[in-house]
Scaffold this motif. Sequence first.
Motif, PDB file in Angstrom:
ATOM      1  N   THR A  84       0.828  -1.206   0.000  1.00 11.42           N
ATOM      2  CA  THR A  84       0.000   0.000   0.000  1.00 11.42           C
ATOM      3  C   THR A  84       0.862   1.255   0.000  1.00 11.42           C
ATOM      4  O   THR A  84       0.612   2.200  -0.763  1.00 11.42           O
ATOM      5  CB  THR A  84      -0.942   0.013   1.230  1.00 11.42           C
ATOM      6  N   GLU A  85       1.880   1.268   0.830  1.00 11.70           N
ATOM      7  CA  GLU A  85       2.763   2.440   0.900  1.00 11.70           C
ATOM      8  C   GLU A  85       3.528   2.640  -0.407  1.00 11.70           C
ATOM      9  O   GLU A  85       3.668   3.765  -0.886  1.00 11.70           O
ATOM     10  CB  GLU A  85       3.735   2.305   2.083  1.00 11.70           C
ATOM     11  N   ASN A  86       4.005   1.560  -1.009  1.00 11.82           N
ATOM     12  CA  ASN A  86       4.696   1.670  -2.300  1.00 11.82           C
ATOM     13  C   ASN A  86       3.762   2.199  -3.382  1.00 11.82           C
ATOM     14  O   ASN A  86       4.164   3.028  -4.206  1.00 11.82           O
ATOM     15  CB  ASN A  86       5.287   0.332  -2.723  1.00 11.82           C
ATOM     16  N   MET A  87       2.527   1.713  -3.384  1.00 15.81           N
ATOM     17  CA  MET A  87       1.545   2.186  -4.368  1.00 15.81           C
ATOM     18  C   MET A  87       1.233   3.667  -4.140  1.00 15.81           C
ATOM     19  O   MET A  87       1.128   4.442  -5.095  1.00 15.81           O
ATOM     20  CB  MET A  87       0.260   1.361  -4.290  1.00 15.81           C
ATOM     21  N   SER A 111     -10.983  -1.704   5.477  1.00 12.82           N
ATOM     22  CA  SER A 111     -10.625  -0.554   4.659  1.00 12.82           C
ATOM     23  C   SER A 111      -9.434   0.156   5.292  1.00 12.82           C
ATOM     24  O   SER A 111      -9.510   0.597   6.434  1.00 12.82           O
ATOM     25  CB  SER A 111     -11.813   0.401   4.573  1.00 12.82           C
ATOM     26  N   PHE A 112      -8.339   0.268   4.552  1.00 11.01           N
ATOM     27  CA  PHE A 112      -7.170   0.994   5.056  1.00 11.01           C
ATOM     28  C   PHE A 112      -7.545   2.438   5.353  1.00 11.01           C
ATOM     29  O   PHE A 112      -7.060   3.025   6.322  1.00 11.01           O
ATOM     30  CB  PHE A 112      -6.037   0.957   4.037  1.00 11.01           C
ATOM     31  N   SER A 113      -8.401   3.016   4.543  1.00 11.26           N
ATOM     32  CA  SER A 113      -8.840   4.400   4.755  1.00 11.26           C
ATOM     33  C   SER A 113      -9.606   4.530   6.059  1.00 11.26           C
ATOM     34  O   SER A 113      -9.330   5.434   6.865  1.00 11.26           O
ATOM     35  CB  SER A 113      -9.684   4.858   3.570  1.00 11.26           C
ATOM     36  N   ASP A 114     -10.546   3.639   6.295  1.00  8.17           N
ATOM     37  CA  ASP A 114     -11.329   3.675   7.534  1.00  8.17           C
ATOM     38  C   ASP A 114     -10.460   3.469   8.762  1.00  8.17           C
ATOM     39  O   ASP A 114     -10.736   4.011   9.841  1.00  8.17           O
ATOM     40  CB  ASP A 114     -12.429   2.601   7.530  1.00  8.17           C
ATOM     41  N   GLU A 115      -9.391   2.672   8.608  1.00  7.91           N
ATOM     42  CA  GLU A 115      -8.506   2.359   9.732  1.00  7.91           C
ATOM     43  C   GLU A 115      -7.334   3.355   9.843  1.00  7.91           C
ATOM     44  O   GLU A 115      -6.415   3.147  10.622  1.00  7.91           O
ATOM     45  CB  GLU A 115      -7.959   0.933   9.596  1.00  7.91           C
ATOM     46  N   CYS A 116      -7.362   4.418   9.009  1.00 10.54           N
ATOM     47  CA  CYS A 116      -6.300   5.444   8.981  1.00 10.54           C
ATOM     48  C   CYS A 116      -4.938   4.839   8.688  1.00 10.54           C
ATOM     49  O   CYS A 116      -3.915   5.264   9.248  1.00 10.54           O
ATOM     50  CB  CYS A 116      -6.280   6.231  10.286  1.00 10.54           C
ATOM     51  N   LEU A 117      -4.893   3.861   7.813  1.00 10.70           N
ATOM     52  CA  LEU A 117      -3.634   3.219   7.431  1.00 10.70           C
ATOM     53  C   LEU A 117      -3.123   3.718   6.074  1.00 10.70           C
ATOM     54  O   LEU A 117      -2.112   3.250   5.576  1.00 10.70           O
ATOM     55  CB  LEU A 117      -3.805   1.695   7.380  1.00 10.70           C
ATOM     56  N   ILE A 118      -3.840   4.677   5.486  1.00 11.49           N
ATOM     57  CA  ILE A 118      -3.428   5.215   4.201  1.00 11.49           C
ATOM     58  C   ILE A 118      -3.495   6.722   4.231  1.00 11.49           C
ATOM     59  O   ILE A 118      -4.263   7.294   4.969  1.00 11.49           O
ATOM     60  CB  ILE A 118      -4.296   4.623   3.075  1.00 11.49           C
TER      61      ILE A 118
END
Length: 118
Positions: A84-87, A111-118
């Motif tokens: 995800t970070e590379n993308m 969801s990475f967005s919902d979990e604040c991971l993006i």
Amino acid sequence: MLHDGEASSHVALEVIEEFKILLLNNASRVLGIFKVSKSGISGASADVRIVFAAALKANATGIILAHNHPSGQLVPSDADEYVTENMRKAGELLNIRVLDHLIVTAEGFCSFSDECLI
């Protein structure tokens, strides 16, 4: 991940890992869905060059990454976070936003967005 035209059995969802992207325009309308890879139980690769080649060809301004976990585990792995970070970094260079990364199982999704991971 299942969609129209594929087997409707949950067995396919639970055994095969697939990585897809949703291609979005500026209005967040879906331009298409692109299958990046399909593999066995242990993981599906997500080549950043293939992902952004598809996004550029579609004139997408945003993408959503999505893949399933045959294990049923909804917690993102270290590899999921790394990809995800590379993308996200590649998207910054190309001015294509990575809006979310979804992990889907037969039980639900993360969801990475919902979990604040993006």
